[in-house]
Motif scaffolding. Structure first.
Motif, PDB file in Angstrom:
ATOM      1  N   TYR A  15       4.494  -8.192   8.986  1.00 42.13           N
ATOM      2  CA  TYR A  15       5.273  -9.424   8.849  1.00 42.13           C
ATOM      3  C   TYR A  15       6.131  -9.603  10.082  1.00 42.13           C
ATOM      4  O   TYR A  15       6.768  -8.657  10.546  1.00 42.13           O
ATOM      5  CB  TYR A  15       6.176  -9.362   7.617  1.00 42.13           C
ATOM      6  CG  TYR A  15       5.418  -9.403   6.309  1.00 42.13           C
ATOM      7  CD1 TYR A  15       4.748 -10.569   5.925  1.00 42.13           C
ATOM      8  CD2 TYR A  15       5.384  -8.311   5.464  1.00 42.13           C
ATOM      9  CE1 TYR A  15       4.053 -10.618   4.726  1.00 42.13           C
ATOM     10  CE2 TYR A  15       4.700  -8.348   4.261  1.00 42.13           C
ATOM     11  CZ  TYR A  15       4.032  -9.510   3.898  1.00 42.13           C
ATOM     12  OH  TYR A  15       3.358  -9.559   2.718  1.00 42.13           O
ATOM     13  N   THR A  17       9.352 -10.628  11.299  1.00 37.60           N
ATOM     14  CA  THR A  17      10.696 -10.947  10.806  1.00 37.60           C
ATOM     15  C   THR A  17      11.631 -11.046  11.992  1.00 37.60           C
ATOM     16  O   THR A  17      12.068 -10.028  12.529  1.00 37.60           O
ATOM     17  CB  THR A  17      11.201  -9.863   9.837  1.00 37.60           C
ATOM     18  OG1 THR A  17      11.018  -8.602  10.465  1.00 37.60           O
ATOM     19  CG2 THR A  17      10.444  -9.882   8.521  1.00 37.60           C
ATOM     20  N   PHE A  22       7.482  -6.318  11.204  1.00 37.98           N
ATOM     21  CA  PHE A  22       7.651  -5.294  10.185  1.00 37.98           C
ATOM     22  C   PHE A  22       6.284  -4.922   9.586  1.00 37.98           C
ATOM     23  O   PHE A  22       5.615  -5.771   8.984  1.00 37.98           O
ATOM     24  CB  PHE A  22       8.603  -5.793   9.086  1.00 37.98           C
ATOM     25  CG  PHE A  22       8.810  -4.787   8.005  1.00 37.98           C
ATOM     26  CD1 PHE A  22       9.709  -3.731   8.186  1.00 37.98           C
ATOM     27  CD2 PHE A  22       8.092  -4.861   6.808  1.00 37.98           C
ATOM     28  CE1 PHE A  22       9.893  -2.789   7.186  1.00 37.98           C
ATOM     29  CE2 PHE A  22       8.276  -3.915   5.805  1.00 37.98           C
ATOM     30  CZ  PHE A  22       9.177  -2.876   5.999  1.00 37.98           C
ATOM     31  N   ALA A  24       4.252  -3.813   6.848  1.00 37.49           N
ATOM     32  CA  ALA A  24       4.340  -3.566   5.411  1.00 37.49           C
ATOM     33  C   ALA A  24       3.209  -2.652   4.945  1.00 37.49           C
ATOM     34  O   ALA A  24       3.409  -1.813   4.069  1.00 37.49           O
ATOM     35  CB  ALA A  24       4.306  -4.888   4.647  1.00 37.49           C
ATOM     36  N   PRO A  43       7.700   3.421  -4.620  1.00 36.05           N
ATOM     37  CA  PRO A  43       9.046   2.862  -4.633  1.00 36.05           C
ATOM     38  C   PRO A  43       9.053   1.413  -4.180  1.00 36.05           C
ATOM     39  O   PRO A  43       8.085   0.936  -3.587  1.00 36.05           O
ATOM     40  CB  PRO A  43       9.819   3.752  -3.651  1.00 36.05           C
ATOM     41  CG  PRO A  43       8.779   4.369  -2.788  1.00 36.05           C
ATOM     42  CD  PRO A  43       7.537   4.477  -3.609  1.00 36.05           C
ATOM     43  N   SER A  44      10.167   0.751  -4.482  1.00 33.04           N
ATOM     44  CA  SER A  44      10.316  -0.641  -4.082  1.00 33.04           C
ATOM     45  C   SER A  44      10.197  -0.760  -2.566  1.00 33.04           C
ATOM     46  O   SER A  44      10.756   0.044  -1.830  1.00 33.04           O
ATOM     47  CB  SER A  44      11.671  -1.140  -4.568  1.00 33.04           C
ATOM     48  OG  SER A  44      11.842  -2.478  -4.210  1.00 33.04           O
ATOM     49  N   GLY A  45       9.444  -1.742  -2.111  1.00 41.93           N
ATOM     50  CA  GLY A  45       9.280  -1.956  -0.672  1.00 41.93           C
ATOM     51  C   GLY A  45       8.174  -1.134  -0.056  1.00 41.93           C
ATOM     52  O   GLY A  45       7.946  -1.194   1.152  1.00 41.93           O
ATOM     53  N   SER A  46       7.420  -0.393  -0.871  1.00 38.73           N
ATOM     54  CA  SER A  46       6.381   0.468  -0.313  1.00 38.73           C
ATOM     55  C   SER A  46       5.090  -0.298   0.011  1.00 38.73           C
ATOM     56  O   SER A  46       4.191   0.256   0.632  1.00 38.73           O
ATOM     57  CB  SER A  46       6.077   1.611  -1.288  1.00 38.73           C
ATOM     58  OG  SER A  46       5.696   1.071  -2.544  1.00 38.73           O
ATOM     59  N   GLY A  47       4.998  -1.551  -0.422  1.00 36.88           N
ATOM     60  CA  GLY A  47       3.814  -2.343  -0.072  1.00 36.88           C
ATOM     61  C   GLY A  47       2.873  -2.608  -1.237  1.00 36.88           C
ATOM     62  O   GLY A  47       1.747  -3.065  -1.033  1.00 36.88           O
ATOM     63  N   LYS A  48       3.341  -2.390  -2.476  1.00 26.76           N
ATOM     64  CA  LYS A  48       2.479  -2.579  -3.650  1.00 26.76           C
ATOM     65  C   LYS A  48       2.060  -4.047  -3.803  1.00 26.76           C
ATOM     66  O   LYS A  48       0.866  -4.352  -3.940  1.00 26.76           O
ATOM     67  CB  LYS A  48       3.211  -2.127  -4.933  1.00 26.76           C
ATOM     68  CG  LYS A  48       3.727  -0.696  -4.907  1.00 26.76           C
ATOM     69  CD  LYS A  48       4.360  -0.306  -6.231  1.00 26.76           C
ATOM     70  CE  LYS A  48       5.629  -1.081  -6.581  1.00 26.76           C
ATOM     71  NZ  LYS A  48       6.774  -0.810  -5.684  1.00 26.76           N
ATOM     72  N   SER A  49       3.073  -4.937  -3.772  1.00 21.29           N
ATOM     73  CA  SER A  49       2.754  -6.362  -3.971  1.00 21.29           C
ATOM     74  C   SER A  49       1.888  -6.879  -2.830  1.00 21.29           C
ATOM     75  O   SER A  49       0.950  -7.655  -3.058  1.00 21.29           O
ATOM     76  CB  SER A  49       4.038  -7.184  -4.071  1.00 21.29           C
ATOM     77  OG  SER A  49       4.736  -6.840  -5.255  1.00 21.29           O
ATOM     78  N   THR A  50       2.213  -6.448  -1.604  1.00 19.81           N
ATOM     79  CA  THR A  50       1.420  -6.881  -0.451  1.00 19.81           C
ATOM     80  C   THR A  50      -0.046  -6.484  -0.648  1.00 19.81           C
ATOM     81  O   THR A  50      -0.955  -7.287  -0.420  1.00 19.81           O
ATOM     82  CB  THR A  50       1.990  -6.257   0.837  1.00 19.81           C
ATOM     83  OG1 THR A  50       3.375  -6.607   0.933  1.00 19.81           O
ATOM     84  CG2 THR A  50       1.254  -6.762   2.059  1.00 19.81           C
TER      85      THR A  50
ATOM     86  N   ARG B 416       6.247 -16.067  -3.222  1.00 17.94           N
ATOM     87  CA  ARG B 416       7.395 -15.247  -2.840  1.00 17.94           C
ATOM     88  C   ARG B 416       8.691 -16.041  -2.776  1.00 17.94           C
ATOM     89  O   ARG B 416       9.756 -15.482  -2.559  1.00 17.94           O
ATOM     90  CB  ARG B 416       7.146 -14.612  -1.466  1.00 17.94           C
ATOM     91  CG  ARG B 416       6.100 -13.534  -1.469  1.00 17.94           C
ATOM     92  CD  ARG B 416       6.598 -12.346  -0.677  1.00 17.94           C
ATOM     93  NE  ARG B 416       5.526 -11.411  -0.391  1.00 17.94           N
ATOM     94  CZ  ARG B 416       5.611 -10.108  -0.670  1.00 17.94           C
ATOM     95  NH1 ARG B 416       6.696  -9.620  -1.242  1.00 17.94           N
ATOM     96  NH2 ARG B 416       4.619  -9.309  -0.375  1.00 17.94           N
TER      97      ARG B 416
HETATM   98  N1  LIG Z   1       6.951 -12.559   3.777  1.00 19.93           N
HETATM   99  C1  LIG Z   1       7.552 -11.425   4.187  1.00 19.93           C
HETATM  100  N2  LIG Z   1       8.239 -11.398   5.343  1.00 19.93           N
HETATM  101  C2  LIG Z   1       8.826 -10.277   5.767  1.00 19.93           C
HETATM  102  N3  LIG Z   1       8.797  -9.130   5.117  1.00 19.93           N
HETATM  103  C3  LIG Z   1       8.117  -9.076   3.947  1.00 19.93           C
HETATM  104  C4  LIG Z   1       7.462 -10.233   3.430  1.00 19.93           C
HETATM  105  N4  LIG Z   1       6.867  -9.877   2.259  1.00 19.93           N
HETATM  106  C5  LIG Z   1       7.137  -8.577   2.071  1.00 19.93           C
HETATM  107  N5  LIG Z   1       7.895  -8.097   3.071  1.00 19.93           N
HETATM  108  C6  LIG Z   1       8.341  -6.728   3.227  1.00 19.93           C
HETATM  109  O1  LIG Z   1       7.220  -5.888   3.153  1.00 19.93           O
HETATM  110  C7  LIG Z   1       7.563  -4.721   2.450  1.00 19.93           C
HETATM  111  C8  LIG Z   1       6.616  -4.496   1.300  1.00 19.93           C
HETATM  112  O2  LIG Z   1       6.849  -5.480   0.323  1.00 19.93           O
HETATM  113  P1  LIG Z   1       6.145  -5.485  -1.082  1.00 19.93           P
HETATM  114  O3  LIG Z   1       4.693  -5.380  -0.891  1.00 19.93           O
HETATM  115  O4  LIG Z   1       6.614  -6.671  -1.827  1.00 19.93           O
HETATM  116  O5  LIG Z   1       6.723  -4.198  -1.744  1.00 19.93           O
HETATM  117  P2  LIG Z   1       6.723  -3.719  -3.230  1.00 19.93           P
HETATM  118  O6  LIG Z   1       5.946  -4.670  -4.051  1.00 19.93           O
HETATM  119  O7  LIG Z   1       6.095  -2.351  -3.189  1.00 19.93           O
HETATM  120  O8  LIG Z   1       8.137  -3.619  -3.650  1.00 19.93           O
HETATM  121  C9  LIG Z   1       9.000  -4.851   1.988  1.00 19.93           C
HETATM  122  O9  LIG Z   1       9.834  -4.123   2.846  1.00 19.93           O
HETATM  123  C10 LIG Z   1       9.266  -6.299   2.089  1.00 19.93           C
HETATM  124  O10 LIG Z   1      10.610  -6.555   2.400  1.00 19.93           O
END
Ligand SMILES: Nc1ncnc2c1ncn2[C@@H]1O[C@H](COP(=O)(O)OP(=O)(O)O)[C@@H](O)[C@H]1O
Ligand SMILES: [Mg+2]
Lengths: 234, 418
Positions: A15, A17, A22, A24, A43-50, B416
C-alpha cells in the motif's frame, strides 16, 4: 491429487501510504483444495483481510499469481471479476452485511438479480436458503429489525444462493457474543459438509476450532500452516 | 442466441423495475431531505405548467372575445399604424364621417355593413334619476355589425340619421337604473348632457361584447352626437363587416385605396389611418403571448437547472454516505453498469417525483388562478409529457456524474471506507 481450488504463489501487496510504501503482504504461497475448511489467523494488521480480498477477487496483488479453479485471475477485467464474485464466491463480512431499507428476502435475492435469474427462481432459492439458516419467517423484515446473529445468518443465506464453490468470511463472529458465535459457526460447518470450500478469518481459537486447517499470518507472511496441502507443496 | 438476448432484455426490465422500487425506498427513508432536494424541480415544473396553462387560457379567452365581435370585422382608426393596441385615437382627427359615407357609397364588393362611430361618456337623466353612461353615436348598420337586437321599439333609421333626430336607443341596464325593473320607457324623454332625446328603442340584454357593454350604453344617431353633443366633424373609428372571413383581406385593400385617394396620400406608408381586422388582432395577440411565454419559460428553465444542480449535490452526498453499501454490492457481483443504473434511476425517480408533484401543484395553481381571473382552465397532455420528460432529462443529466462516481469506486476502497 486434484488441482487446488485456490492457488496463491508469491503474492505481495504494497500500500502506498504517503511517501512510504507499506508492504501488507510480503510473499504468500498458499494452496487450498476444493472442500477444505480453512481458518486464517493472526494478530491485527498481519494481512488477513488483505489476503481474503485478493482471494475474493476484490483486490489485485502487487505481484505474484493467483489462480482460482485453475484460472489466472490477475488477467481479468473489472466486469469478469464481478462475474467471478457473483458466481463463484460467497462473502460474509464482519459488519455492514445487509442493505439498509431492504427486506431480508430482497437482500438474499440480490446476487441472483445481478446474475439475471428469473424472479420466480430467485424467490424459491432465497426461501430455500433462508430455511437453511432458520430465518424463513423473517423474509419480510428489514435488516434493522434483526439481531446481530440473525444478520449474519441472512448473510450466510445470501452467500450460498448462487451455490458458489468458495465462501469467504472475514471475522463473521467478531461482533457476536460467544454463544451466538458458536451457533453461527455451526452453519459454516454445515455449509462445508454440503461441499462448500470455506476460508474463514478469525483470531479466536474456539472459532478456528471449527476448521480442519489453520494458516497463521504475521507481518504479511505465513508463519504456520497445519494443512497437509501446504506440506505437500513444499 | 435470440433467446439469450430475450432473457437479457427481460432481466433488464426486471432489474429496472426492482431498482425503481429500491430507489423509492431509499427516498422514503428521508422524506424531508427528499422534498427539499426536489424543491427546485417542483418549482420549475409547476411554473412551466402554470405558464402553459394560463397562457392557453388567456389566449383562448381573448381570442373568444375578439371573435365574438366577428371574424368578418374590419375597423378603421385614425392615425398612422403603430405597434400594439396603444393609439392616441382621441387626438387623431383624420377620419371624417364623410369617409364612412364614401366607403358605403363606393359599393366595394364584399362589404356587408359600414358604420362610423363617435362616442363619449356623459350623464343621462330621466325619471328623476341619473346615470353616467357610454354614449355611442352610430349608424343604423351598427346594430347589424354588433348583433344588437331591439327588445321594444326600434333602432333609428337612415332618415333619422340624416335628419339629426334627437332619438335614443338605450341598453337594458340603463333602463333599469333610470326607470326601474319592468318599466316601459319607449316614448319617454331622456336628458343627455343637458339635451333632451326621445327613447325610441330598448336593447335586449347582451352582456360584454368585445370591449364594450351594449347593456350599459346609449346609442344615438352619429350625426346628432357629432353636431349636438361633441361639435366635431371627425369620428372615433369606422367599423365595416365583410360578407365572409375570406373577403376580409380584399375589402381591406379596397378601403385602403379609397381612403388614400380621398386623403390625397400617394405613399401607402404615409397613411393617416389604420385598418385592422379582428383576424390581425388575434395573430398579434399570438405573437405577444408567444414572446411572453418564451420569456417565462426561460425563467422556468433556469429554475430547472438550479433544481438539477441541487439533485446532483444531494446525489454526491448520497454516494459518499453509501460507499459501504456500494462496496457490498460490488462484492456480491454488481458490475459497474449495475451501480450506474441504480444511482441514475434513483436520480430520475427523484426528479420525476418532483416533476409530478410540480405538475400537481402547477395544475392546482392554474386552476385557482383561472377561476379567480375568470379565464378558461385547461391542462394539456403536452404539459404532462413535458413535466415527466423534462424532469427525467434533468435527472439523467445531473444524476450521471454522481452515478459514474459511484460506479467507478473500487470494491476494496468502498469496503474499507469508514
Ligand atoms: N488501503 C490501505 N492503505 C494503507 N494501508 C492499508 C490499507 N489496507 C490495509 N492496510 C494495512 O495493511 C495491513 C494489513 O491489513 P489487514 O489485511 O486489514 O490486516 P488484518 O485483517 O490482519 O487485521 C495493516 O497494517 C493495515 O493498516
Ligand atoms: Mg481484518
Amino acid at each position: 491429487m486434484a488441482p487446488a481450488l485456490i492457488s496463491l504463489t508469491g503474492i505481495t501487496k504494497t500500500y502506498a501510504t504517503g511517501d512510504v510504501d507499506f508492504p501488507a503482504l510480503r510473499g504468500i504461497d498458499l494452496e487450498i483444495a476444493d472442500g477444505e475448511f480453512v481458518a486464517i489467523m493472526g494478530p491485527s494488521g498481519s494481512g488477513k483481510s488483505t489476503t481474503m480480498h485478493i482471494i475474493g477477487a476484490l483486490d489485485t496483488p502487487t505481484s505474484g499469481t493467483y489462480r482460482l479453479g485453475g484460472k489466472d485471475i490477475s488477467k481479468l477485467d473489472e466486469d469478469q471479476l464481478a462475474e467471478i464474485r457473483n458466481h463463484d464466491i460467497g462473502f460474509v463480512f464482519q459488519s455492514f452485511n445487509l442493505l439498509p431499507r431492504t427486506t431480508v428476502q430482497k437482500n438474499v435475492e440480490r446476487p441472483m438479480m445481478y446474475a439475471g435469474v428469473t424472479a420466480a427462481e430467485r424467490r424459491s432459492k432465497a426461501n430455500q436458503a433462508l430455511k437453511l439458516v432458520g430465518l424463513e419467517d423473517k423474509a419480510g423484515n428489514l435488516s434493522n429489525q434483526l439481531s446481530g446473529g440473525q444478520i449474519q445468518r441472512v448473510a450466510i443465506a445470501r452467500s450460498l444462493v448462487m451455490t458458489p464453490k468458495l465462501i469467504l468470511a472475514d471475522e463473521p463472529t467478531g461482533n457476536l457474543d460467544t454463544q451466538t458465535a458458536l451457533h453461527i459457526m455451526e452453519f459454516f460447518r454445515a455449509l462445508n459438509e454440503r461441499g462448500h470450500t470455506i476460508v474463514l478469518i478469525t483470531h479466536e481459537e474456539d472459532i478456528a476450532a471449527f476448521a480442519q486447517r489453520r494458516v497463521k499470518l504475521k507481518d504479511g507472511l505465513i508463519v504456520s500452516d497445519s494443512g497437509e496441502f501446504y506440506d505437500h507443496a513444499h | 442466441m435470440a433467446s439469450s438476448s430475450r432473457i437479457a432484455a427481460n432481466s433488464t426490465i426486471m432489474r429496472t423495475s426492482e431498482l425503481i422500487i429500491t430507489a423509492f425506498n431509499a427516498l422514503k427513508g428521508n422524506i424531508l431531505r427528499t422534498l427539499l432536494t426536489m424543491l427546485g424541480i417542483i418549482i420549475g415544473i409547476s411554473s412551466v405548467i402554470l405558464i402553459i396553462s394560463l397562457g392557453q387560457g388567456a389566449t383562448a379567452s381573448i381570442t373568444n372575445e375578439i371573435s365574438s365581435f366577428g371574424a368578418n370585422l374590419i375597423s378603421i382608426m385614425p392615425g398612422a399604424e403603430q405597434f400594439g393596441p396603444a393609439r392616441g385615437a382621441a387626438s387623431m382627427l383624420t377620419l371624417k364621417h364623410s369617409d364612412a359615407l364614401a366607403i358605403s357609397d363606393a359599393k366595394i364588393p364584399g362589404i356587408a355593413n359600414v358604420s362610423a362611430q363617435a362616442g363619449t361618456r356623459a350623464v343621462a337623466i330621466a325619471n328623476g334619476e341619473n346615470v353616467n353612461a357610454q354614449i355611442s353615436g352610430v349608424e343604423p348598420a351598427y346594430a347589424a355589425i354588433q348583433s344588437l337586437d331591439v327588445q321594444t321599439g326600434a333602432f333609428f333609421d337612415q332618415g333619422q340619421v340624416d335628419g339629426l333626430a334627437p332619438v335614443a336607443v338605450v341598453g337594458p341596464t340603463i333602463v333599469k337604473d333610470l326607470f326601474g325593473v319592468g318599466s316601459a320607457p319607449v316614448g319617454k324623454l331622456i336628458k343627455i348632457d343637458g339635451k333632451p332625446f326621445r327613447i325610441i328603442g330598448v336593447l335586449k340584454a347582451k352582456g360584454l361584447s368585445g370591449f364594450v357593454n351594449p347593456d350599459e350604453s346609449i346609442y344615438l344617431p352619429i350625426t346628432t352626437v357629432m353636431k349636438t353633443l361633441l361639435g366635431q366633424d371627425h369620428v372615433d373609428d369606422i367599423m365595416v363587416t365583410a360578407d365572409s372571413a375570406e373577403a376580409v383581406p380584399q375589402v381591406m385593400e379596397s378601403i385602403k385605396g379609397l381612403l388614400l385617394n380621398r386623403h390625397r396620400i400617394t405613399d401607402p406608408k404615409q397613411a393617416d389611418f389604420t385598418i385592422r381586422s379582428a383576424q390581425d388582432a388575434i395573430s398579434t395577440l399570438g405573437t405577444v403571448t408567444g414572446v411572453l411565454t418564451a420569456l417565462l419559460s426561460a425563467i422556468a428553465a433556469i429554475s430547472l437547472v438550479v433544481g438539477g444542480i441541487g439533485i446532483m449535490n444531494i446525489m454526491l452526498v448520497t454516494v459518499t454516505e453509501r460507499t459501504r453499501e456500494i462496496g457490498l454490492l460490488k462484492a456480491i457481483g454488481a458490475k459497474r453498469r449495475d451501480i450506474l443504473a441504480q444511482f441514475l434511476i434513483e436520480a430520475v425517480v427523484l426528479t420525476v417525483s418532483g416533476g409530478l408533484l410540480g405538475m400537481a401543484l402547477g395544475t392546482l395553481l392554474s386552476y385557482l388562478i383561472s377561476s379567480a381571473i375568470n379565464i378558461p382552465f385547461s391542462i394539456s397532455v403536452t404539459a404532462i409529457v413535458l413535466a415527466v420528460g423534462v424532469s427525467s432529462i434533468v435527472g439523467i443529466i445531473f444524476g450521471l456524474y454522481p452515478a459514474r462516481k459511484a460506479a467507478g469506486l473500487a470494491p476494496i476502497d468502498a469496503l474499507r471506507f469508514e
